[in-house]
Design a protein around this motif. Structure first.
Motif, short mmCIF file in Angstrom:
data_model
loop_
_atom_site.label_atom_id
_atom_site.label_comp_id
_atom_site.label_asym_id
_atom_site.label_seq_id
_atom_site.Cartn_x
_atom_site.Cartn_y
_atom_site.Cartn_z
N GLU A 167 0.83 -1.20 0.00
CA GLU A 167 0.00 0.00 0.00
C GLU A 167 0.87 1.26 0.00
OE1 GLU A 167 -3.55 2.00 2.75
OE2 GLU A 167 -2.63 0.09 3.31
N LYS A 168 0.50 2.22 -0.83
CA LYS A 168 1.24 3.48 -0.89
C LYS A 168 1.04 4.29 0.39
CE LYS A 168 0.98 4.05 -5.93
NZ LYS A 168 0.56 4.96 -7.02
N LYS A 212 1.31 -3.35 11.31
CA LYS A 212 0.54 -2.97 10.11
C LYS A 212 -0.84 -3.62 10.14
CE LYS A 212 -0.08 -1.46 5.81
NZ LYS A 212 0.59 -2.18 4.70
N ARG A 221 0.08 2.82 10.70
CA ARG A 221 0.88 3.08 9.50
C ARG A 221 2.11 3.92 9.77
NH1 ARG A 221 -1.12 3.08 4.58
NH2 ARG A 221 1.08 2.70 4.09
N GLY A 267 5.41 -1.04 4.41
CA GLY A 267 4.45 0.05 4.27
C GLY A 267 4.22 0.88 5.51
N GLY A 301 4.56 2.71 -3.14
CA GLY A 301 4.07 1.40 -2.71
C GLY A 301 4.92 0.25 -3.21
#
Length: 201
Positions: free
Chosen positions: A2-3, A91, A96, A115, A173
């Motif tokens: 995930e970005k 995570k 995050r 991430g 990502g």
């Protein structure tokens, strides 16, 4: 992966120094190779009693922090063994970003690969964020990776440093597999050329 670009969320205060990876995810949960499902066991020995019941006083069990996306922690976060399950559990819980005065090197690197943005700030600034986090859902902290800033609820902007390559990977990502796949055309061309030049291989 995930970005990570911008994050505005509730921050949970964990004013403990030297939080090691066994505290983050105890050894009995290391049998899995899946990255999902470990969030329920994050900080297991601090979150649950011997009967498996939640300990109400632990920060992540408090109603205002159950959906925390940011963790404000003490110095030397992530020390101990190099288990990658630690960032997996963080995570999977939904966190995050971790902000602390310092991080263990391997844990710091593993965060980027999974991430999570680890931000190192001076102790005085972490103390400020800790006090803001203690306000619970009434105080949201904003993290802007592109601008490299953390903004407090009252608008105070705290700049942070981050490695340019790791920043790029988070913004796009890209984990190790993603970085490899991004060069798939060059890899295919190399393999085709190698097959022609060395057909016996």
């Amino acid at each position: 992966m995930e970005k990570f670009d911008k994050l505005s969320g509730i921050a949970a205060p964990l004013p403990i120094i030297n939080v090691d990876t066994d505290m983050i995810i105890p050894k009995q949960f290391l049998k899995t190779i899946k990255r999902s499902g470990l969030g329920v066991n994050l900080f297991d020995e601090m979150r649950y009693d011997d009967e498996g019941r939640e300990i109400p006083d632990f920060v992540l069990n408090k109603p205002q922090y159950r959906d925390a996306q940011i963790l404000i922690a003490g110095d030397n976060f992530g020390c101990g063994s190099s288990r990658e399950h630690a960032p997996w559990a963080i995570k999977d819980f939904g966190i995050r970003c971790i902000i602390a005065p310092s991080f263990a090197d391997i844990f710091h690197s593993n965060c980027f690969k999974n991430g999570i943005l680890p931000i190192a700030l001076p102790s005085a600034q972490v103390d400020l964020l800790m006090r803001e986090a203690e306000k619970g859902a009434n105080a949201r902290i904003e993290v802007d990776l592109e601008a490299q800033t953390v903004t407090t609820p009252d608008g105070t902007v705290l700049p942070f440093e981050v490695d340019a390559f790791k920043k790029h990977c988070l913004l796009e990502g890209l984990d190790d597999i993603g970085l490899t796949l991004a060069r798939s055309e060059a890899i295919d061309a190399f393999e085709a050329r190698a097959a022609q030049e060395r057909p016996w291989v």
